[in-house]
Design a protein around this motif. Sequence first.
Motif, PDB file in Angstrom:
ATOM      1  N   ALA A   1       0.830  -1.204   0.000  1.00 25.47           N
ATOM      2  CA  ALA A   1       0.000   0.000   0.000  1.00 25.47           C
ATOM      3  C   ALA A   1       0.865   1.254   0.000  1.00 25.47           C
ATOM      4  O   ALA A   1       0.590   2.219  -0.728  1.00 25.47           O
ATOM      5  CB  ALA A   1      -0.925   0.000   1.212  1.00 25.47           C
TER       6      ALA A   1
ATOM      7  N   GLY B   1       2.081   2.037  -3.321  1.00 24.42           N
ATOM      8  CA  GLY B   1       1.065   2.298  -4.331  1.00 24.42           C
ATOM      9  C   GLY B   1       0.770   1.114  -5.224  1.00 24.42           C
ATOM     10  O   GLY B   1       0.111   1.262  -6.262  1.00 24.42           O
ATOM     11  N   TYR B   2       1.212  -0.076  -4.836  1.00 21.82           N
ATOM     12  CA  TYR B   2       0.978  -1.273  -5.639  1.00 21.82           C
ATOM     13  C   TYR B   2      -0.455  -1.785  -5.493  1.00 21.82           C
ATOM     14  O   TYR B   2      -0.952  -2.514  -6.356  1.00 21.82           O
ATOM     15  CB  TYR B   2       1.952  -2.380  -5.273  1.00 21.82           C
ATOM     16  CG  TYR B   2       3.414  -2.041  -5.468  1.00 21.82           C
ATOM     17  CD1 TYR B   2       3.808  -1.054  -6.366  1.00 21.82           C
ATOM     18  CD2 TYR B   2       4.404  -2.707  -4.757  1.00 21.82           C
ATOM     19  CE1 TYR B   2       5.148  -0.734  -6.543  1.00 21.82           C
ATOM     20  CE2 TYR B   2       5.753  -2.401  -4.929  1.00 21.82           C
ATOM     21  CZ  TYR B   2       6.113  -1.410  -5.818  1.00 21.82           C
ATOM     22  OH  TYR B   2       7.440  -1.098  -5.991  1.00 21.82           O
ATOM     23  N   VAL B   3      -1.095  -1.492  -4.375  1.00 20.87           N
ATOM     24  CA  VAL B   3      -2.498  -1.812  -4.166  1.00 20.87           C
ATOM     25  C   VAL B   3      -3.192  -0.561  -3.654  1.00 20.87           C
ATOM     26  O   VAL B   3      -2.556   0.325  -3.069  1.00 20.87           O
ATOM     27  CB  VAL B   3      -2.701  -2.985  -3.175  1.00 20.87           C
ATOM     28  CG1 VAL B   3      -2.205  -4.291  -3.766  1.00 20.87           C
ATOM     29  CG2 VAL B   3      -1.999  -2.715  -1.842  1.00 20.87           C
ATOM     30  N   GLU B   4      -4.506  -0.489  -3.868  1.00 22.98           N
ATOM     31  CA  GLU B   4      -5.277   0.675  -3.457  1.00 22.98           C
ATOM     32  C   GLU B   4      -6.440   0.232  -2.579  1.00 22.98           C
ATOM     33  O   GLU B   4      -6.869  -0.920  -2.632  1.00 22.98           O
ATOM     34  CB  GLU B   4      -5.799   1.413  -4.691  1.00 22.98           C
ATOM     35  CG  GLU B   4      -4.701   2.020  -5.545  1.00 22.98           C
ATOM     36  CD  GLU B   4      -5.236   2.717  -6.780  1.00 22.98           C
ATOM     37  OE1 GLU B   4      -6.456   2.584  -7.060  1.00 22.98           O
ATOM     38  OE2 GLU B   4      -4.441   3.383  -7.469  1.00 22.98           O
ATOM     39  N   PRO B   5      -6.989   1.151  -1.759  1.00 26.66           N
ATOM     40  CA  PRO B   5      -8.135   0.793  -0.913  1.00 26.66           C
ATOM     41  C   PRO B   5      -9.305   0.288  -1.744  1.00 26.66           C
ATOM     42  O   PRO B   5      -9.527   0.738  -2.871  1.00 26.66           O
ATOM     43  CB  PRO B   5      -8.479   2.116  -0.213  1.00 26.66           C
ATOM     44  CG  PRO B   5      -7.217   2.906  -0.230  1.00 26.66           C
ATOM     45  CD  PRO B   5      -6.548   2.543  -1.526  1.00 26.66           C
TER      46      PRO B   5
ATOM     47  N   GLU C   1      -7.610   1.670   6.271  1.00 25.41           N
ATOM     48  CA  GLU C   1      -8.286   1.317   5.028  1.00 25.41           C
ATOM     49  C   GLU C   1      -8.117  -0.166   4.737  1.00 25.41           C
ATOM     50  O   GLU C   1      -7.102  -0.773   5.091  1.00 25.41           O
ATOM     51  CB  GLU C   1      -7.701   2.120   3.853  1.00 25.41           C
ATOM     52  CG  GLU C   1      -7.818   3.619   3.977  1.00 25.41           C
ATOM     53  CD  GLU C   1      -9.164   4.150   3.517  1.00 25.41           C
ATOM     54  OE1 GLU C   1     -10.092   3.339   3.326  1.00 25.41           O
ATOM     55  OE2 GLU C   1      -9.287   5.372   3.344  1.00 25.41           O
TER      56      GLU C   1
ATOM     57  N   TYR D   1      -7.545  -3.018   1.936  1.00 27.08           N
ATOM     58  CA  TYR D   1      -6.929  -3.106   0.617  1.00 27.08           C
ATOM     59  C   TYR D   1      -7.250  -4.408  -0.107  1.00 27.08           C
ATOM     60  O   TYR D   1      -6.814  -4.611  -1.236  1.00 27.08           O
ATOM     61  CB  TYR D   1      -5.413  -2.940   0.735  1.00 27.08           C
ATOM     62  CG  TYR D   1      -5.001  -1.504   0.969  1.00 27.08           C
ATOM     63  CD1 TYR D   1      -4.576  -0.698  -0.079  1.00 27.08           C
ATOM     64  CD2 TYR D   1      -5.062  -0.947   2.240  1.00 27.08           C
ATOM     65  CE1 TYR D   1      -4.218   0.626   0.127  1.00 27.08           C
ATOM     66  CE2 TYR D   1      -4.702   0.378   2.468  1.00 27.08           C
ATOM     67  CZ  TYR D   1      -4.285   1.156   1.402  1.00 27.08           C
ATOM     68  OH  TYR D   1      -3.937   2.470   1.614  1.00 27.08           O
TER      69      TYR D   1
ATOM     70  N   ASN E   1      -5.460  -5.580  -8.731  1.00 23.29           N
ATOM     71  CA  ASN E   1      -4.384  -4.767  -9.267  1.00 23.29           C
ATOM     72  C   ASN E   1      -4.937  -3.407  -9.716  1.00 23.29           C
ATOM     73  O   ASN E   1      -5.852  -3.363 -10.534  1.00 23.29           O
ATOM     74  CB  ASN E   1      -3.761  -5.494 -10.458  1.00 23.29           C
ATOM     75  CG  ASN E   1      -2.545  -4.796 -11.024  1.00 23.29           C
ATOM     76  OD1 ASN E   1      -2.294  -3.632 -10.770  1.00 23.29           O
ATOM     77  ND2 ASN E   1      -1.769  -5.537 -11.806  1.00 23.29           N
ATOM     78  N   PRO E   2      -4.424  -2.286  -9.201  1.00 24.24           N
ATOM     79  CA  PRO E   2      -4.912  -0.975  -9.625  1.00 24.24           C
ATOM     80  C   PRO E   2      -4.770  -0.740 -11.124  1.00 24.24           C
ATOM     81  O   PRO E   2      -5.483   0.093 -11.690  1.00 24.24           O
ATOM     82  CB  PRO E   2      -4.035   0.004  -8.829  1.00 24.24           C
ATOM     83  CG  PRO E   2      -3.525  -0.774  -7.678  1.00 24.24           C
ATOM     84  CD  PRO E   2      -3.380  -2.177  -8.180  1.00 24.24           C
TER      85      PRO E   2
END
Length: 453
Positions: free
Chosen positions: A118, A121-125, A150, A152, A344-345
């Motif tokens: 997180a 920035g590899y995963v997002e909420p 949050e 994830y 994956n974002p």
Amino acid sequence: MQKLTRRATALAAVAGTGLVLAACGGSDSDGAGGAAELTISANAVSGGKNTEEAEWIEEWVIPRFEAAQAEAGVEVDVSFEPSGVDDEQFKTRLALDLQAGSGPDILTLDGIWVGEFAQAGYVEPLPDLDWEGWDHIPEAVAGLAAYDGELYGIPWGTDGRVLFYNKELFAEAGLPAEWQPGSWADILDAAEALAGLEGVTPLQLNAGTAMGEATTMQGVLPLLAGTGEEIHDGQDWTGASPGLTRTLQLYEDVYGGGLGDPVLQQEAQGRDRSFEQFAAGELGILVEGDYFWRSVVNPEGGTAPMENRDDAVGWALIPAAEPGAGVGGQDFVSMSGGSVRAVNPASEDAELAYELLTFMNSAEAITAAVEGDARITARTDVNEQVLADDPMLSFVADEVLPLTTYRPPLAEYPQVSVLLQEAAGAVAAGDSSPEDAARDYEEGLGEVAGGAD
């Protein structure tokens, strides 16, 4: 665990919904541009590491999800990217893919990686979308997928730490068959009684680096939680605090008092030997996870099988130092680990990926995943069904998970864990006092994590 600031949720399982979802990127899920494509990744491979998970994905998840989507008017091709490597190698490869803006649509993370991924920035909420599954996942268990308030991802499997004890040895020592200590003093009293039995080591409390993460998860961290502290408070790492010093004092009470075997803590296979000693009736009390029940003393295929396991092995909650002294004022504490699935974002079809994510974590899917191999899942409704015939695992699901805590999912944690192992090992070996070991730990903390609060 820090209270979640959002009740993050995801889309419901898709069978029968009739939804047609537009693509978020280059793929097209309405069929106009061909089938949408999704990939699932996990450190599992058929015939190798985590083979059951790989076979479940390939033989149950993919065909059923594709069929459900087809019924809803959506053409989708789902593929599985298997792997069977060391967990750290898998983590590194996954991180590099995500850093490059590629990687699978659905990824599986060890819960301890969530914060690190997180932060990068590899995963997002998770988005605020309605999903029935959250009604069946306790907030404590949801914390496995949380970072900084949050969520994830969705946790799908977990575990819990308890005190295991040998009822036959307890009977010989005049101790009750149904034992639930209410404090650390109660544990030491039982160990003292067991010390009167010839050829019996009263208590195994993992210590030292030879035991690895088992020292931290089955020793230092649950004990620290029993003092009301956690190793990271959400802002800073805990240093040579009163709680840590008191935790190390218990190690001195156990090993300095002759209630444990300090040499065993220094052996490369010491943990396995402690399992064998327990199974042979040579060890009275053991702090372990439910893995010990499922895979070690299991009379059917265990590594140290006990034919009389169901009659001879008892279990109890890990008590706080005193009643009410645990984290959040709890009387009892535990530590848990487990895995999390996330989207994956960079997914080209994020909405459809969330459909797949919730489908994989539906009650039907999770039940299929654990068929024939009773394991604790994140869902209470599944646990009630698949664990009904196993009183020990039901105990963990019902009594331990609601009060458990998790390791901080931060990049520095593995190094901090080694420092804790070293501190516990030094005290167990008699090489350091609890106070000195705590100070040495704090000094090392400054080097690996920038210091403590």
